[in-house]
Design a protein around this motif. Structure first.
Motif, PDB file in Angstrom:
ATOM      1  N   SER A  50       0.818  -1.214   0.000  1.00 36.48           N
ATOM      2  CA  SER A  50       0.000   0.000   0.000  1.00 36.48           C
ATOM      3  C   SER A  50       0.855   1.270   0.000  1.00 36.48           C
ATOM      4  O   SER A  50       0.373   2.338  -0.381  1.00 36.48           O
ATOM      5  N   TYR A  54       0.013   5.062  -1.711  1.00 37.57           N
ATOM      6  CA  TYR A  54      -0.037   6.355  -1.021  1.00 37.57           C
ATOM      7  C   TYR A  54       0.929   7.358  -1.654  1.00 37.57           C
ATOM      8  O   TYR A  54       0.601   8.546  -1.795  1.00 37.57           O
ATOM      9  N   ALA A  83      -5.421   9.091   7.699  1.00 40.47           N
ATOM     10  CA  ALA A  83      -4.396   8.256   7.077  1.00 40.47           C
ATOM     11  C   ALA A  83      -3.961   7.130   8.016  1.00 40.47           C
ATOM     12  O   ALA A  83      -3.773   5.991   7.582  1.00 40.47           O
ATOM     13  N   VAL A  87      -4.327   3.204   6.975  1.00 40.57           N
ATOM     14  CA  VAL A  87      -3.155   2.322   6.879  1.00 40.57           C
ATOM     15  C   VAL A  87      -3.328   1.096   7.769  1.00 40.57           C
ATOM     16  O   VAL A  87      -3.067  -0.039   7.356  1.00 40.57           O
ATOM     17  N   GLY A 200      -2.527  10.730   0.858  1.00 44.54           N
ATOM     18  CA  GLY A 200      -1.338  10.122   0.272  1.00 44.54           C
ATOM     19  C   GLY A 200      -0.077  10.474   1.026  1.00 44.54           C
ATOM     20  O   GLY A 200       0.770   9.606   1.291  1.00 44.54           O
ATOM     21  N   GLY A 203      -0.315   8.988   4.636  1.00 48.29           N
ATOM     22  CA  GLY A 203      -0.347   7.538   4.500  1.00 48.29           C
ATOM     23  C   GLY A 203       1.020   6.977   4.154  1.00 48.29           C
ATOM     24  O   GLY A 203       1.437   5.947   4.699  1.00 48.29           O
ATOM     25  N   TYR A 243      -8.552   4.491  -4.869  1.00 51.20           N
ATOM     26  CA  TYR A 243      -8.786   5.576  -3.916  1.00 51.20           C
ATOM     27  C   TYR A 243      -9.420   6.786  -4.603  1.00 51.20           C
ATOM     28  O   TYR A 243     -10.287   7.457  -4.021  1.00 51.20           O
TER      29      TYR A 243
END
Length: 333
Positions: A50, A54, A83, A87, A200, A203, A243
């Motif tokens: 991930s 981000y 965020a 996460v 982003g 994160g 997203y």
């Protein structure tokens, strides 16, 4: 007496919401398949997957925000908390697959739906009438049918630690609900570009810290072949699109519609297994897909009573949200 207006299914907003929801569901399925392919190669680093997603959000939307020289409409720590929750939700659900069965994950992941309903009702003052509740119920029935189909087909793998895995799924689903409702509030009161930029940025920072603590050894042991690199890039691109589209859907139809749309991701997985891998699946899957799709359509319809009072309710909801933002900007709050 509440009457249903079935002609409302033809509205542009409804059709966009249904179509966008299924695109998101399909993207979510593709991310899961790619992640499982990475796991099959012996790579056990869920947060690292991930992380690139981000980073891509921060670069693209952050660049747009800098180009526009936009002023920040919401306090930065709101985005940081969002965020962090996002996460950790991703991390918990991915870890759950290592401890419990897929059937348990599919069933318990539905816990996010009642959580979203309660959170939007309490904090966003969203009113749910009979049509909405009926749609939610039918969608959940469709997922339960998928679970029974797995049992009927022999998917009885319990996992290494089912109790721990089930707990991780419930915790992750609860965090997903908080994340989705927070996104709905922020995107309707701030700006999509700002939301994606800070989600982003923070994160990526949180994921990087988590990787350095928990996954540094796993990444060091990875044999970085061309295929492994392409899989990571594929996950990053899919997450970026996912997203971005999630934010649009939440802005148009709300967090509940998004979570209901994700219920069909298991059915998309069945179609991929059937036509892509030529695997045989139980007939209940197709009935479950039709049931869940029917629930989504019913949820998207409007009731005449709701339509008559819609203007006043929207004004009240927006007034409450503006008041919360104003209070947040006051000194000492």
């Amino acid at each position: 007496m509440v009457c249903f207006n079935f002609n409302e299914i033809k509205t542009k907003k409804t059709l966009i919401g249904l179509g966008l929801g299924q695109i998101i569901s399909l993207l979510s399925t593709l991310v899961s398949f790619t992640a499982s392919e990475i796991a099959r190669k012996g790579i056990s680093a869920p947060t690292s997957q991930s992380f690139l997603g981000y980073v891509s959000l921060a670069i693209v939307y952050g660049g747009i925000m800098l180009y526009r020289r936009s002023t920040i409409k919401v306090k930065w720590y709101n985005y940081f908390l969002l965020a962090f929750v996002d996460v950790e939700a991703n991390f918990l659900v991915v870890k759950a697959y290592q401890n419990t069965s897929m059937t348990s994950v599919m069933l318990l992941d539905c816990w996010a739906i009642p959580c979203v309903l309660v959170l939007t009702w309490v904090f966003l003052k969203t009113r749910y009438r009979f049509m909405k509740i009926s749609g939610v119920f039918i969608c959940i029935v469709g997922v339960v049918m998928v679970v029974f189909s797995d049992v009927h087909a022999g998917d009885r793998a319990g996992g290494s630690n089912p109790v721990k895995g089930d707990f991780l799924v419930i915790a992750g689903a609860s965090l997903y609900a908080v994340s989705n409702v927070t996104e709905e509030f922020l995107v309707k009161n701030a700006d999509m570009i700002e939301l994606m930029s800070f989600l982003g940025l923070f994160g990526a920072i949180i994921a990087a810290i988590q990787i350095s603590i928990f996954e540094r050894g796993a990444l060091r042991d990875i044999h970085w072949t061309t295929e492994a690199i392409l899989l990571y890039i594929g996950v990053a691109l899919a997450l970026f699109m996912l997203y971005s589209l999630i934010t649009v859907l939440i802005m148009i139809n709300g967090a509940t519609m998004f979570n209901l749309s994700l219920l069909t991701s298991d059915m998309w997985a069945v179609l991929i297994r059937t036509f892509g891998y030529h695997e045989k699946v139980d007939w209940l899957y197709f009935l479950a897909f039709a049931t869940t799709a029917t629930g989504l359509i019913i949820y998207s319809m409007k009731e005449k009573y709701q339509e008559e009072h819609r203007t006043g309710e929207v004004v009240d909801e927006e007034a409450v949200q503006r008041k919360l933002l104003d209070e947040d900007d006051e000194p000492g709050t």
